[in-house]
Motif scaffolding. Structure first.
Motif, short mmCIF file in Angstrom:
data_model
loop_
_atom_site.label_atom_id
_atom_site.label_comp_id
_atom_site.label_asym_id
_atom_site.label_seq_id
_atom_site.Cartn_x
_atom_site.Cartn_y
_atom_site.Cartn_z
N LEU A 178 44.65 37.29 33.95
CA LEU A 178 44.15 36.59 34.59
C LEU A 178 45.00 36.01 36.10
CD1 LEU A 178 41.57 35.44 36.12
CD2 LEU A 178 41.04 33.98 34.82
N LEU B 20 34.13 28.89 37.29
CA LEU B 20 33.46 30.32 37.65
C LEU B 20 32.87 29.47 38.52
CD1 LEU B 20 33.02 33.33 37.25
CD2 LEU B 20 31.12 32.12 35.10
N ILE C 183 38.25 38.45 36.26
CA ILE C 183 36.99 37.33 35.88
C ILE C 183 36.01 37.43 35.36
CG2 ILE C 183 36.18 35.11 37.43
CD1 ILE C 183 38.43 35.38 39.30
N LEU D 169 38.63 28.38 35.38
CA LEU D 169 38.84 29.70 34.40
C LEU D 169 40.32 29.99 34.10
CD1 LEU D 169 39.04 31.14 37.99
CD2 LEU D 169 37.30 31.12 36.68
#
Length: 243
Positions: free
Chosen positions: A81, A101, A141, A160
């Motif tokens: 990510l 998020l 995600i 995240l």
């Protein structure tokens, strides 16, 4: 150095000095142009990160009750990510560290916080900005949040990048830099650094003639400049943004 040499030359010409003390002295070496990660290097990083996720997943299947395998898989997913989001968004490392998020609305990511010397505050420019992410990045995600949320008896946090799957706190900017550097070296990339990935985004956009988009994506204010100059972060080279 150039200013000092000019002043001393003027002083000699005006007979204020008998001789120029800098005569024959060489100035300091000029700094090397800021390097960025190329498209090939980004693909190399992404390919290696994806392989590490697959490898960690296979180990976890073989040992489903192993806490160590769980931690390894979570770390590998965070690595993947990090590479994809950094290449896609052009965000600074301090901005990446404190993304949540809730900052994502569809494919639009709002970047309004930054981490500097461990202190959470505004972005470097003190302005929020919005960038549109690629569909693959957004799907990654949501997949990472959904896959770790299902077996958890308690609600997760929404950072995240976090040290544990509980996501109750964020990682520091230095921790993200170390994570990226470790991944890059394992992938065989020379001198891996998050800021090189960030400036690669700018290079790619500028080469396509999208100067204002590059400035907006990186959080730089658009300022009038002489036609003979190029904004410093966008000088020479090619890049990349993987969508």
């Amino acid at each position: 150095m150039a200013g000092l040499a000019s002043a001393l030359s003027w002083a000699v010409a005006e007979e204020l000095l008998r001789s120029n003390p800098l005569a024959g002295v060489r100035g300091p070496a000029r700094p090397q142009p800021r390097r960025h990660h190329s498209l090939a290097e980004v693909r190399q990083l992404l390919g290696y990160a994806e392989q590490e996720v697959e490898r960690a997943s296979a180990f976890l299947v073989a040992e489903p009750a192993s806490p160590r395998r769980l931690r390894s898989l979570f770390s590998a997913e965070q690595d993947l990510l990090l590479v994809r989001l950094a290449a896609d968004s052009g965000a600074r490392r301090g901005e990446l560290a404190v993304l949540r998020l809730g900052d994502l609305d569809g494919r639009v990511l709002t970047i309004e916080r930054g981490l500097s010397h461990g202190v959470l505050g505004s972005t470097k420019s003190s302005r929020a900005r919005r960038v549109t992410l690629g569909a693959t990045t957004v799907a990654l995600i949501h997949h990472q949040f959904d896959s770790w949320a299902e077996p958890r008896p308690t609600p997760m946090g929404d950072w995240l990048f976090a040290p544990t799957p509980a996501r109750k706190t964020f990682m520091t900017a230095d921790a993200l830099s170390h994570k990226f550097r470790r991944l890059g070296r394992s992938a065989g990339v020379e001198n891996p650094a998050l800021h090189r990935l960030r400036h690669g985004v700018a290079t790619h956009l500028v080469e396509k003639g999208k100067l204002l988009k590059a400035q907006a994506r990186l959080g730089h204010r658009a300022r009038p400049r002489p036609c003979s100059t190029t904004p410093m972060p966008f000088r020479s080279g090619r890049l990349l943004a993987t969508r």
